[in-house]
Design a protein around this motif. Structure first.
Motif, PDB file in Angstrom:
ATOM      1  N   MET A   1      19.202  12.307 -13.410  1.00 39.76           N
ATOM      2  CA  MET A   1      18.439  11.994 -14.600  1.00 39.76           C
ATOM      3  C   MET A   1      16.932  12.068 -14.335  1.00 39.76           C
ATOM      4  O   MET A   1      16.174  12.400 -15.227  1.00 39.76           O
ATOM      5  N   SER A   2      16.510  11.762 -13.101  1.00 38.67           N
ATOM      6  CA  SER A   2      15.072  11.799 -12.810  1.00 38.67           C
ATOM      7  C   SER A   2      14.546  13.232 -12.863  1.00 38.67           C
ATOM      8  O   SER A   2      13.404  13.454 -13.258  1.00 38.67           O
ATOM      9  N   GLY A   3      15.371  14.205 -12.462  1.00 36.06           N
ATOM     10  CA  GLY A   3      14.957  15.605 -12.560  1.00 36.06           C
ATOM     11  C   GLY A   3      14.734  16.022 -14.000  1.00 36.06           C
ATOM     12  O   GLY A   3      13.807  16.776 -14.307  1.00 36.06           O
ATOM     13  N   PHE A   4      15.574  15.528 -14.889  1.00 34.20           N
ATOM     14  CA  PHE A   4      15.429  15.844 -16.315  1.00 34.20           C
ATOM     15  C   PHE A   4      14.145  15.235 -16.868  1.00 34.20           C
ATOM     16  O   PHE A   4      13.433  15.865 -17.642  1.00 34.20           O
ATOM     17  N   LYS A   5      13.826  13.996 -16.447  1.00 35.82           N
ATOM     18  CA  LYS A   5      12.586  13.349 -16.876  1.00 35.82           C
ATOM     19  C   LYS A   5      11.377  14.143 -16.388  1.00 35.82           C
ATOM     20  O   LYS A   5      10.414  14.344 -17.126  1.00 35.82           O
ATOM     21  N   LYS A   6      11.427  14.593 -15.137  1.00 39.00           N
ATOM     22  CA  LYS A   6      10.326  15.397 -14.596  1.00 39.00           C
ATOM     23  C   LYS A   6      10.153  16.683 -15.390  1.00 39.00           C
ATOM     24  O   LYS A   6       9.039  17.113 -15.676  1.00 39.00           O
ATOM     25  N   PHE A   7      11.279  17.295 -15.747  1.00 34.99           N
ATOM     26  CA  PHE A   7      11.232  18.531 -16.531  1.00 34.99           C
ATOM     27  C   PHE A   7      10.591  18.285 -17.893  1.00 34.99           C
ATOM     28  O   PHE A   7       9.737  19.053 -18.338  1.00 34.99           O
ATOM     29  N   LEU A   8      10.998  17.204 -18.557  1.00 27.78           N
ATOM     30  CA  LEU A   8      10.478  16.921 -19.894  1.00 27.78           C
ATOM     31  C   LEU A   8       8.995  16.596 -19.896  1.00 27.78           C
ATOM     32  O   LEU A   8       8.284  16.941 -20.835  1.00 27.78           O
ATOM     33  N   PHE A   9       8.530  15.936 -18.861  1.00 27.52           N
ATOM     34  CA  PHE A   9       7.148  15.488 -18.859  1.00 27.52           C
ATOM     35  C   PHE A   9       6.228  16.333 -17.994  1.00 27.52           C
ATOM     36  O   PHE A   9       5.103  15.938 -17.696  1.00 27.52           O
ATOM     37  N   ARG A  10       6.699  17.507 -17.598  1.00 28.37           N
ATOM     38  CA  ARG A  10       5.805  18.434 -16.896  1.00 28.37           C
ATOM     39  C   ARG A  10       4.696  18.834 -17.849  1.00 28.37           C
ATOM     40  O   ARG A  10       4.900  18.979 -19.050  1.00 28.37           O
ATOM     41  N   GLY A  11       3.540  19.065 -17.304  1.00 33.56           N
ATOM     42  CA  GLY A  11       2.379  19.369 -18.142  1.00 33.56           C
ATOM     43  C   GLY A  11       2.552  20.581 -19.024  1.00 33.56           C
ATOM     44  O   GLY A  11       2.224  20.553 -20.196  1.00 33.56           O
ATOM     45  N   ASN A  12       3.102  21.663 -18.486  1.00 34.41           N
ATOM     46  CA  ASN A  12       3.161  22.876 -19.294  1.00 34.41           C
ATOM     47  C   ASN A  12       4.165  22.762 -20.432  1.00 34.41           C
ATOM     48  O   ASN A  12       3.990  23.373 -21.474  1.00 34.41           O
ATOM     49  N   LEU A  13       5.213  21.981 -20.295  1.00 28.10           N
ATOM     50  CA  LEU A  13       6.172  21.793 -21.378  1.00 28.10           C
ATOM     51  C   LEU A  13       5.551  20.985 -22.505  1.00 28.10           C
ATOM     52  O   LEU A  13       5.711  21.313 -23.682  1.00 28.10           O
ATOM     53  N   VAL A  14       4.813  19.942 -22.155  1.00 32.25           N
ATOM     54  CA  VAL A  14       4.131  19.139 -23.161  1.00 32.25           C
ATOM     55  C   VAL A  14       3.050  19.982 -23.845  1.00 32.25           C
ATOM     56  O   VAL A  14       2.906  19.934 -25.071  1.00 32.25           O
ATOM     57  N   ASP A  15       2.318  20.768 -23.067  1.00 32.36           N
ATOM     58  CA  ASP A  15       1.302  21.652 -23.643  1.00 32.36           C
ATOM     59  C   ASP A  15       1.926  22.639 -24.622  1.00 32.36           C
ATOM     60  O   ASP A  15       1.370  22.914 -25.687  1.00 32.36           O
TER      61      ASP A  15
END
Length: 137
Positions: A1-15
């Motif tokens: 689950m922590s990998g999924f959180k990292k994926f969701l909150f990566r800078g380029n995805l949010v951008d």
């Protein structure tokens, strides 16, 4: 689950998500601008530019090419608005902002790669180069 959180909150995805939302809002703004100002100007010159009722019938099947024609005209109008009201002014603003900056790189005369201005040797082709700050004599 922590990998999924990292994926969701990566800078380029949010951008990307923010850019999508802003782009959608901007598309609505441009569409409304075209409908409010550009389309009436075209209507003044050549009549109302709504060709959605144009069709061609072949063997009893109707092909509503007018819908595509109207969308194509809207696309050209939108692209023109974007170019003249966003792209061109932004390019000129960036050009003005970069006017006073010193160059940090230059082109290698041998391999045409970008190298630091003060370099004595190209990092790509290893050719000896006279630094830009020195005279070649």
């Amino acid at each position: 689950m922590s990998g999924f959180k990292k994926f969701l909150f990566r800078g380029n995805l949010v951008d990307l998500a923010v850019a999508f939302v802003v782009g959608a809002a901007f598309a609505g703004l441009v569409k409304d601008f075209a409908n409010s100002f550009i389309t009436p100007l075209i209507a003044l010159l050549g009549g109302k530019p709504d060709y959605t009722r144009l069709t061609v019938t072949i063997n009893g099947t109707a092909f509503p090419y007018g819908v595509f024609l109207t969308s194509a005209i809207a696309f050209v109008i939108t692209a023109t608005i974007i170019y003249f009201l966003v792209v061109l002014p932004t390019a000129k603003l960036i050009e003005r902002m970069d006017r006073g900056k010193e160059a940090t790189e230059r082109e290698c005369p041998q391999c045409l790669s970008d190298i630091p201005v003060k370099a004595r040797r190209c990092r790509y082709c290893t050719a000896e180069i006279v630094p830009a700050t020195e005279t070649p004599y």
